[in-house]
Scaffold this motif. Structure first.
Motif, PDB file in Angstrom:
ATOM      1  N   THR A 101     -16.626  -5.571  12.785  1.00  0.00           N
ATOM      2  CA  THR A 101     -16.180  -4.220  13.118  1.00  0.00           C
ATOM      3  C   THR A 101     -14.691  -4.060  12.843  1.00  0.00           C
ATOM      4  O   THR A 101     -14.247  -3.050  12.274  1.00  0.00           O
ATOM      5  N   PHE A 102     -13.904  -5.057  13.243  1.00  0.00           N
ATOM      6  CA  PHE A 102     -12.459  -5.001  13.034  1.00  0.00           C
ATOM      7  C   PHE A 102     -12.117  -5.017  11.546  1.00  0.00           C
ATOM      8  O   PHE A 102     -11.234  -4.278  11.087  1.00  0.00           O
ATOM      9  N   ALA A 103     -12.822  -5.855  10.763  1.00  0.00           N
ATOM     10  CA  ALA A 103     -12.545  -5.946   9.330  1.00  0.00           C
ATOM     11  C   ALA A 103     -12.855  -4.622   8.628  1.00  0.00           C
ATOM     12  O   ALA A 103     -12.059  -4.138   7.807  1.00  0.00           O
ATOM     13  N   ILE A 104     -14.003  -4.028   8.941  1.00  0.00           N
ATOM     14  CA  ILE A 104     -14.370  -2.764   8.311  1.00  0.00           C
ATOM     15  C   ILE A 104     -13.415  -1.656   8.743  1.00  0.00           C
ATOM     16  O   ILE A 104     -12.978  -0.830   7.923  1.00  0.00           O
ATOM     17  N   ALA A 105     -13.065  -1.617  10.022  1.00  0.00           N
ATOM     18  CA  ALA A 105     -12.185  -0.564  10.531  1.00  0.00           C
ATOM     19  C   ALA A 105     -10.801  -0.641   9.893  1.00  0.00           C
ATOM     20  O   ALA A 105     -10.239   0.383   9.469  1.00  0.00           O
ATOM     21  N   THR A 106     -10.217  -1.829   9.822  1.00  0.00           N
ATOM     22  CA  THR A 106      -8.889  -1.948   9.226  1.00  0.00           C
ATOM     23  C   THR A 106      -8.926  -1.632   7.730  1.00  0.00           C
ATOM     24  O   THR A 106      -7.990  -1.042   7.190  1.00  0.00           O
ATOM     25  N   GLY A 107     -10.020  -2.024   7.053  1.00  0.00           N
ATOM     26  CA  GLY A 107     -10.134  -1.719   5.636  1.00  0.00           C
ATOM     27  C   GLY A 107     -10.280  -0.234   5.373  1.00  0.00           C
ATOM     28  O   GLY A 107      -9.640   0.318   4.472  1.00  0.00           O
ATOM     29  N   ILE A 108     -11.118   0.439   6.155  1.00  0.00           N
ATOM     30  CA  ILE A 108     -11.305   1.880   5.980  1.00  0.00           C
ATOM     31  C   ILE A 108     -10.012   2.643   6.286  1.00  0.00           C
ATOM     32  O   ILE A 108      -9.635   3.580   5.568  1.00  0.00           O
ATOM     33  N   SER A 109      -9.314   2.267   7.350  1.00  0.00           N
ATOM     34  CA  SER A 109      -8.146   3.034   7.781  1.00  0.00           C
ATOM     35  C   SER A 109      -7.000   2.983   6.782  1.00  0.00           C
ATOM     36  O   SER A 109      -6.181   3.910   6.739  1.00  0.00           O
ATOM     37  N   THR A 110      -6.909   1.926   5.971  1.00  0.00           N
ATOM     38  CA  THR A 110      -5.824   1.822   4.997  1.00  0.00           C
ATOM     39  C   THR A 110      -6.328   1.775   3.562  1.00  0.00           C
ATOM     40  O   THR A 110      -5.569   1.427   2.657  1.00  0.00           O
ATOM     41  N   ALA A 111      -7.586   2.114   3.331  1.00  0.00           N
ATOM     42  CA  ALA A 111      -8.161   2.040   1.982  1.00  0.00           C
ATOM     43  C   ALA A 111      -7.350   2.903   1.018  1.00  0.00           C
ATOM     44  O   ALA A 111      -7.198   4.104   1.236  1.00  0.00           O
TER      45      ALA A 111
END
Length: 611
Positions: free
Chosen positions: A305-315
């Motif tokens: 969840t953390f990996a996907i969230a951080t990736g989406i937020s700064t994609a």
């Protein structure tokens, strides 16, 4: 930048235009449905659903072409919040998370909620701590923002190199999944289809850049939601008599797990760091739908969840979209719409997985009398299901589903006309095009703005900027096609790698650039390089079996190292300039002039003064 009345910056006829497109797409479906009943050639109907939407998308992109730099790189900064949110939602999902995500929900059950939680959390984080400040700065690309924020050409170049890698991974994944979807429609060689899709993306977006991407992408997003919601709602009415599939599948789940256990599916225990989503190809159901942590472990769920969230937020293919909003307020509002639309899509594909689970249970139930259901043979004929066609009784171990075909098996399993199958394929193809186009245009802008012109702050002529980036659109599309053909890898795994790498390298630097004034340019470079290198190395070690963390989430292990490098070097070698501190102060004020536009105006004035 100050704006007047909303009517001056937003075209009031946009709703009419896209209503016309929605009507055209619906009319295409109805015509195919009618001609199917009239026994028209199946190949002709399939070709119509492949070619007609692509031609419409290309027509929209070409019709809004522009040579104006602001229009080309930021759609004129006048895209309404709802349209930006719709485009962000569809671009974040793409064909990979729509098609492979449905298979993940089907096989992993509740464990696939990690995708939903990660994406929605990512948009919330983006809305709260990044998007308003990025919109105030107004840069066209993430490397341009970092270079301008820290007044560093070196940082700009390094950021461009770092972000290019995950963007190419996403582009390759989308073209790969698009080839699989389109081959079900027209039956051509997948490599040829990859080339056709890359060419269609270049034609659609090259003329107007972000402007063409915005309006063609909104049409593609509408096609995706019409197809997905239309089929899911129809099946929901047939199965439950309720036209709300996102809620109607709840009562089915309660009895589903009990019956699944009775038919041989047992509870599974996995180690806490497990992150075992099904790969490409056929697989059998092995765990009940509602069992938590049977495919994804407890720690794996949290880290994923953390990996996907951080990736989406700064994609870097998503965040620059907020620069096209008319104001900071609209940027925040757009992220609210993105959360709504992406949540709706993910809840819908989870309901599709429940409906398919119920149908699969009926096919293997031990008390069933008579021959195997006809839909199994129909689905096997189009390579969606695999089973021994000579037996009269099936178990879950003998019935295998293609992970990337679960979504398309639903209309066949419920006895709907073939037109519903075709419209789902067309909707998934639209999702592929919107995500691939967003990545292509964003990466082309990075190459044109930050690589070619990265070592100089001198602004070139607006026409030259546009034509350089326009050329790179074709180059990026071709590179994505070549990568998809020579290195075919599971698209879902590629996207998760890209998000992990993005989160590990960009998230710390972007957060600190807004919320910590003491961050320096050298520290930002160190944070980017450390996070990227650690993430790539962790994924490589995981793939060769030298690291006990699954590779889809292994990359995020570089995030704490990136934070440590950026903060440590800033403390050991402080030196933030006064101008950089003033930029941070201006970013935190929502009103006033756009910082990037002001910088470009000053540089242009200096250039004129020297000449």
């Amino acid at each position: 930048m100050a704006f007047g009345a909303r009517a001056r910056v937003v075209n009031p006829r946009l709703g009419i235009y896209f209503s016309i497109f929605a009507a055209l797409f619906t009319a295409l479906f109805l015509l195919v449905l009618i001609f199917e009943q009239l026994r028209l050639s199946e190949a002709l109907l399939q070709a119509a659903f492949f070619a007609v939407p692509i031609l419409i998308f290309a027509g929209i992109g070409l019709s809004v072409g522009s040579n104006d730099a602001l229009n080309y790189f930021a759609a004129g900064r006048r895209v309404p919040a709802a349209y930006t949110g719709l485009l962000l939602a569809a671009s974040s999902l793409g064909g990979t998370l729509v098609v492979a995500g449905t298979g993940a929900f089907f096989f992993a059950g509740f464990d696939a909620v990690v995708l939903l939680m990660g994406i929605l959390t990512g948009f919330v984080v983006m809305a709260i701590v990044l998007a308003p400040f990025y919109r105030k700065f107004g840069a066209f690309t993430v490397p341009s923002y970092l270079g301008g924020r820290f007044e560093s050409r070196a940082l700009r170049i390094v950021a461009a190199v770092v972000v290019a890698v995950p963007m190419l991974l996403v582009l390759s994944a989308e073209l790969h999944i698009g080839a699989g979807v389109a081959s079900r429609l027209i039956g051509l060689n997948p490599n040829l289809i990859v080339c056709v899709l890359a060419f269609a993306i270049a034609i659609t977006t090259a003329a107007g850049g972000k402007r063409s991407l915005t309006w063609a992408g909104v049409a593609q997003s509408i096609a995706l939601f019409l197809a997905l919601l239309g089929v899911a709602t129809t099946v929901s009415v047939i199965v439950t008599n309720l036209p709300i599939p996102q809620l109607a599948n709840g009562p089915m789940v309660r009895g589903l797990v009990r019956n699944e256990i009775n038919e041989g599916l047992q509870l599974i225990k996995v180690w806490p760091l497990a992150f075992d989503f099904p790969g490409e190809g056929f697989a059998a159901l092995v765990k009940p739908y509602t069992q938590p942590f049977g495919s994804v472990g407890t720690f794996g769920f949290a880290i994923g969840t953390f990996a996907i969230a951080t990736g989406i937020s700064t994609a870097p293919w998503l965040l620059p979209r907020v620069a096209a909003s008319p104001s900071v307020y609209d940027a925040r509002k757009a992220l609210g719409w993105a959360t709504v639309f992406s949540g709706l899509a993910l809840l819908t594909i989870s309901s599709v997985a429940v409906f398919m689970r119920d149908v699969a249970l009926e096919a293997v139930v031990s008390e069933r009398l008579g021959p195997l259901p006809k839909w199994l043979f129909d689905a096997a004929a189009v390579h969606l299901v695999s089973f021994d066609q000579t037996v009269t009784r099936l178990g879950f171990s003998g019935l295998k589903f293609d992970r990337d075909g679960v979504l398309f098996a639903l209309p066949i399993a419920t006895g709907l006309p073939q037109a519903f199958y075709y419209v789902l394929l067309a909707g998934a193809l639209a999702a592929v095009l919107v995500a691939a186009s967003s990545t292509t245009v964003s990466l082309a802008a990075i190459l044109g703005e930050d690589v070619v012109q990265g070592m100089s702050w001198e602004p070139v002529a607006p026409q030259a900027r546009v034509w350089i980036t326009r050329g790179f659109v074709g180059v990026v599309a071709a590179c994505g096609a070549i990568l998809a053909m020579i290195a075919p890898t599971d698209p879902l795994r590629l996207v998760l790698w890209a998000l992990s790498i993005t989160g590990a390298s960009l998230f710390p630097v972007m957060i600190l650039s807004v919320w910590w004034k003491r961050l320096t340019a050298n520290a930002a470079v160190a944070g980017l390089v450390t996070g990227f290198g650690a993430a790539a190395f962790a994924i490589l070690l995981s793939e060769v079996g030298a690291l006990g963390v699954p590779s889809p989430i292994a990359g995020i292990l570089g995030l704490p190292l990136s934070f440590a490098a950026a903060i440590g070097i800033s403390i050991l070698r402080p030196g933030a300039s006064r101008h950089a501190l003033e930029i941070v102060r201006d970013i935190r004020v929502p009103g006033g002039e756009i910082i990037y536009d002001r910088q470009m105006q000053r540089l242009q004035l200096r250039k004129h003064a020297r000449t």
